[in-house]
Design a protein around this motif. Structure first.
Motif, PDB file in Angstrom:
ATOM      1  N   THR A   1       0.837  -1.206   0.000  1.00 42.55           N
ATOM      2  CA  THR A   1       0.000   0.000   0.000  1.00 42.55           C
ATOM      3  C   THR A   1       0.867   1.250   0.000  1.00 42.55           C
ATOM      4  OG1 THR A   1      -1.718  -1.159   1.217  1.00 42.55           O
ATOM      5  CG2 THR A   1      -1.792   1.237   1.284  1.00 42.55           C
TER       6      THR A   1
ATOM      7  N   HIS B   1       0.731   3.944  -3.094  1.00 41.78           N
ATOM      8  CA  HIS B   1       0.170   5.291  -2.921  1.00 41.78           C
ATOM      9  C   HIS B   1       1.196   6.316  -2.444  1.00 41.78           C
ATOM     10  CE1 HIS B   1      -3.767   3.642  -3.611  1.00 41.78           C
ATOM     11  NE2 HIS B   1      -3.679   2.823  -2.588  1.00 41.78           N
TER      12      HIS B   1
ATOM     13  N   ALA C   1       0.652  10.019  -3.442  1.00 37.61           N
ATOM     14  CA  ALA C   1      -0.524  10.632  -2.805  1.00 37.61           C
ATOM     15  C   ALA C   1      -0.262  10.902  -1.320  1.00 37.61           C
ATOM     16  CB  ALA C   1      -1.748   9.719  -2.957  1.00 37.61           C
TER      17      ALA C   1
ATOM     18  N   VAL D   1      -7.509   8.020  -1.533  1.00 38.14           N
ATOM     19  CA  VAL D   1      -6.773   7.050  -2.347  1.00 38.14           C
ATOM     20  C   VAL D   1      -7.648   5.881  -2.743  1.00 38.14           C
ATOM     21  CG1 VAL D   1      -4.513   7.691  -1.452  1.00 38.14           C
ATOM     22  CG2 VAL D   1      -5.778   5.874  -0.325  1.00 38.14           C
TER      23      VAL D   1
ATOM     24  N   SER E   1      -7.551   1.372   0.151  1.00 34.72           N
ATOM     25  CA  SER E   1      -7.982   0.279  -0.719  1.00 34.72           C
ATOM     26  C   SER E   1      -9.087  -0.627  -0.185  1.00 34.72           C
ATOM     27  CB  SER E   1      -6.768  -0.590  -1.114  1.00 34.72           C
ATOM     28  OG  SER E   1      -5.998  -0.906   0.021  1.00 34.72           O
TER      29      SER E   1
END
Lengths: 243, 64
Positions: free
Chosen positions: A87, A91, A94, A235, B31
């Motif tokens: 993760t 990301h 961002a 995100v 996510s």
């Protein structure tokens, strides 16, 4: 499973002595100057009990003392530390942008309440419409009372929009960013969240106090400093489990 | 689950509402992995609505 608290800037190699939900030691995985703080978690959802919610908040507030932070939404879990690293890598850009935006800032909350019931559009000094089948009630009196009620409600909505706009302008002038909602419920004129440089927090609070003095029909409450919950990058869309 | 949040003053109740509005409703979503159920969140807020009526009662007392 691991439970995620926050994304932080300049993460230390270890977070010694700090514990999270269920007194689990905090751990950190880092990638290129950004870290995700998490702790081990038993399988299954972390329940939103008051102790758990407060612990989540305390962990983030502690991290905020020494780091720019992007707090995670309560209830964020991942399968394992490797998923945390993925993760982070996915990301990274961002998160970096988000951390730059909140660096050196805190979030302050403003809640504006009507001072009296009259402002809410609820029953004030005038009686509410009598039930249409009340003895002696005429259809005309009923409709007149309903009309008066509707007019009071509309006046309250107008007044709230006008006040919220003016207050937002005042608060925004000493904030890096801000967001607000008008009449989130009939009781509240407005709720706002402002991203304020740490060294201007005092000035911001003073401004809220002054606004309270200037508008006797409402009461203002300033809360915080909070972690910047309202000022995090989007995100992914929340996908909340349906129970 | 428990919703006995036990704030002592109207101001504490509002601060708690501010906390929940943030922790449960804002913050980074990574996510699609929030395991908090909608029913859970609703329960916490239902518990709070009881508190909020006491906020209103407290405000009314203060005004009188």
């Amino acid at each position: 499973m691991v439970y995620v608290y926050a994304i932080i800037e300049a993460p230390p190699a270890a977070l010694d002595g700090m514990t999270g939900i269920d007194d689990q030691p905090l751990r950190v995985r880092a990638h290129d100057g950004i870290g995700i703080v998490f702790s081990a978690s038993a399988a299954g959802a972390v329940r939103p009990t008051p102790p758990n919610v407060w612990r989540h908040e305390q962990v983030v507030e502690n991290l905020m003392k020494d780091h720019a932070v992007l707090p995670a939404r309560f209830g964020t879990v991942m399968p394992d530390p490797e998923a945390v690293e993925e993760t982070l890598a996915r990301h990274h850009e961002a998160f970096a942008g988000g951390l730059r935006r909140v660096r050196g800032c805190v979030e302050l909350g403003v809640r504006v309440m009507w001072q009296s019931e009259a402002g809410t559009g609820a029953d004030g000094d005038e009686p509410a419409a009598p039930p249409i089948d009340a003895p002696g009630a005429s259809g005309r009196a009923y409709l007149a009372a309903r009309l008066a009620e509707e007019q009071r409600r509309r006046a309250a909505v107008r007044r709230a929009a006008e006040l919220a706009g003016a207050l937002d302008e005042t608060f925004r002038s000493c904030a890096a960013d801000g967001t607000f909602r008008v009449l989130p419920s009939p009781k509240f004129v407005m709720t706002g969240a402002y991203l304020v440089p740490r060294d201007r927090a005092h000035e911001f609070r003073r401004r809220v106090e002054d606004a309270g003095a200037a508008h006797p029909d409402v009461r203002l409450l300033c809360t915080g400093p909070w972690p910047p919950y309202h000022f995090v990058p989007a995100v992914a869309a929340p996908e909340v489990a349906r129970a | 689950m428990t919703t006995d949040l036990e704030p002592h003053t109207a101001e504490e109740e509002l601060t708690l509402l501010e906390l929940l509005d943030r922790v449960l409703d804002k913050g980074v979503v990574l996510s699609g992995d929030i395991t908090l159920s909608v029913a859970d969140v609703d329960l916490v807020y239902v518990g709070l609505r009881v508190l909020l009526s006491s906020v209103e009662a407290a405000e009314r007392r203060r005004a009188e």
